[in-house]
Scaffold this active site. Structure first.
Site, PDB file in Angstrom:
ATOM      1  CD  GLU A  49      -1.290   9.429 -15.321  1.00  0.00           C
ATOM      2  OE1 GLU A  49      -2.396   9.802 -14.581  1.00  0.00           O
ATOM      3  OE2 GLU A  49      -0.375   9.032 -14.480  1.00  0.00           O
TER       4      GLU A  49
ATOM      5  N   GLY B  92      -4.887  10.580 -16.458  1.00  0.00           N
ATOM      6  CA  GLY B  92      -4.964  11.925 -17.250  1.00  0.00           C
ATOM      7  C   GLY B  92      -6.266  12.566 -17.070  1.00  0.00           C
TER       8      GLY B  92
ATOM      9  N   GLY C  10       3.209  12.698 -14.977  1.00  0.00           N
ATOM     10  CA  GLY C  10       4.358  12.916 -13.933  1.00  0.00           C
ATOM     11  C   GLY C  10       4.063  12.898 -12.636  1.00  0.00           C
ATOM     12  N   GLY C  11       2.715  12.472 -12.169  1.00  0.00           N
ATOM     13  CA  GLY C  11       2.307  12.052 -11.004  1.00  0.00           C
ATOM     14  C   GLY C  11       1.900  13.280 -10.007  1.00  0.00           C
ATOM     15  CB  THR C  12       1.179  12.968  -6.477  1.00  0.00           C
ATOM     16  OG1 THR C  12       0.189  12.055  -6.474  1.00  0.00           O
ATOM     17  CG2 THR C  12       0.906  13.976  -5.269  1.00  0.00           C
ATOM     18  CB  CYS C  13       6.360  14.344  -6.590  1.00  0.00           C
ATOM     19  SG  CYS C  13       7.709  15.304  -6.244  1.00  0.00           S
TER      20      CYS C  13
ATOM     21  CG  HIS D  27      32.798  29.508  14.966  1.00  0.00           C
ATOM     22  ND1 HIS D  27      31.500  29.383  15.688  1.00  0.00           N
ATOM     23  CD2 HIS D  27      33.082  30.805  15.126  1.00  0.00           C
ATOM     24  CE1 HIS D  27      31.426  30.433  16.504  1.00  0.00           C
ATOM     25  NE2 HIS D  27      32.193  31.375  16.204  1.00  0.00           N
TER      26      HIS D  27
END
Length: 465
Positions: free
Chosen positions: A31, A33, A41-44, A448
């Site tokens: 990573e 870092g 943990g990345g982009t998300c 409904h």
């Protein structure tokens, strides 16, 4: 030179590959870092889906006074405590990121976490520039899940002003009075909603004549109409140069009426993203690239080098977390069971834009169906035509469906309006499992007067043979 059974590049979706079945594998996770977009943990987790939607929900709440006025309820937004909003969100996310890093570094005895910039220096050979110096490692198998990064366009003077991207703009210390957003895609649309709802004067600049031009034309046209009422919308503009003027940033533009300029205290550039294949020097690793610079993979996520897989934004046409997660499960299986590989299923990939209003879509747009010569019928149902739409006084939202006129199978769905991503899910399910429109509409109860009646009516109105 250390050798591993498996090396995973990237700690986003790639981190999810490892479970108890890999306990006897010697694994390295690499990573980069450096900076919030490269936290564990990345982009998300750090700069994408999760924090942005936490900001979006806050923005939706902040918009309650405007919504209430049309319903006869007088509300007042007395203030926005930006730092409290920001710190609540990242006060939850940052510990999760750090906890994930610590678990891999200290709690996984078979996993070595290497932090630093990594580049391929040969086939199945990676050099990592760590704080302790360069380490070169090799492995029997590699999974490349190194994601992508925001694009910064080459514009004269842009390197002389403060530029924010989606990686940095959520951590501002103070809300500006004015903000320029360069870009009319989903990132620009979401942040325009967030910051304008919190009281920032937003100017949005786009090269084309519509916001969210990749959506179905009817949806993009409707969203553009709404956006023009909410923001200072400058379409069909080219940014010629940027400069600093006092405490503000000025962008000089060329548009239909000639030269013009816009100024603001903050500039957000959201013109797209690019894969990180170049940063890791994938070509030196023998990996074939697509024309878009992504790592080329087959339907099993296998790259051009035996024993190397890729997933997520660095290889996929769909830069979406749910797609990366799907591809992760495919790669995980194929690592464990190379004798019986499985394929990714990218037939019906949905996406959503969490702006104001929300948008969700799956399958073909009407324009794509026409271009491909696919026979189809379509129907549109307005929110204003269902009882819950009356309750919300929604006069702009609608659902649009496309179906095969002979089989009744749905080939596309596009919704703009409240809770569009949630409403879309039954359509995704129907497309995946081959449920035709007539059976879907007639073969079950629809509560409904709930919002799913939007889909029920649209299904019933499809002119099927």
């Amino acid at each position: 030179m250390r050798h591993f059974d498996l090396v995973i590049i990237g700690s986003g979706s790639g981190n999810s590959i490892l479970d108890d079945r890999f306990a006897d594998w010697n694994v390295a996770i690499v990573e980069k870092g450096i900076g919030p977009n490269e936290a564990y943990g990345g982009t998300c987790l750090n700069v994408g889906c999760i924090p942005t939607k936490m900001f979006v929900h806050t923005a939706d709440v902040a918009g309650a006074p405007e919504a209430g006025a049309g319903l006869g309820v007088d509300l007042e937004r007395r203030g926005v405590r930006w730092r409290e909003i920001r710190d609540r969100i990242f006060g939850r996310i940052d510990p999760i990121s750090e906890g994930g890093r610590r678990y891999r570094a200290e709690g996984s005895p078979n996993v070595s976490l290497l932090t630093g910039e990594a580049t391929f220096t040969g086939v199945k050979q990676l050099t990592v520039q760590t704080a302790d110096g360069a380490q070169t490692i090799t492995a029997d198998r590699f999974v490349v899940a190194a994601g992508g990064r925001p694009i910064i366009p080459e514009i004269p003077g842009l390197d002389q002003v403060e530029v924010h991207t989606s990686d940095t703009v959520m951590r501002l210390d103070e809300l500006p009075h004015r903000m320029i957003i360069m870009g009319t895609g989903f990132i620009g649309a979401e942040f325009a909603h967030v910051f304008s709802s919190l009281g920032v004067e937003v100017t949005m600049i786009g090269r084309s004549g519509r916001v969210l031009r990749a959506e179905d034309t009817d949806v993009a046209a409707r969203f553009t109409e709404i956006a023009a009422r909410r923001w200072d919308l400058r379409l069909n503009r080219k940014v010629v140069s940027a400069e600093k003027t006092g405490d503000a940033i000025r962008l000089n533009l060329e548009g239909p009426d000639g030269a013009e300029s816009v100024e603001a205290e903050k500039l957000l550039v959201a013109v797209g993203r690019t894969p990180n294949a170049d940063l890791i020097d994938a070509a030196t690793g023998g990996l074939e690239l697509t024309d878009e610079g992504k790592i080329a993979v087959d339907d099993t996520q296998r790259a051009s080098v035996e024993g190397v897989w890729a997933l997520g934004d660095i290889s996929s046409d769909h830069e979406l977390k749910h797609v990366a997660n799907h591809e992760t499960r495919v790669v995980q299986h194929n690592l464990l069971h190379p004798e019986t590989p499985i394929s990714s299923d990218h037939r019906f990939v949905p996406h959503a834009v969490f702006s104001g209003p929300q948008i969700a879509a799956v399958g073909l747009t009407e324009q794509q169906a026409r271009q491909r010569g696919i026979e189809f019928v379509t129907s549109t149902q307005d929110y204003a035509g269902i009882a819950y739409g009356w309750a919300m006084e929604d006069t702009t939202g609608f659902a649009k469906l496309l179906a095969d006129p002979n089989t009744g199978l749905l080939i596309g769905a596009h919704i703009i309006g409240p809770q569009a991503p949630t409403l879309l899910q039954p359509i995704i399910q129907a497309m995946h499992f081959g449920l035709d429109a007539r059976s879907m509409a007639r073969g079950q109860y629809w509560i409904h007067p709930a919002m799913p009646e939007l889909l029920e009516n649209a299904l019933l109105d499809l002119p099927l043979n």
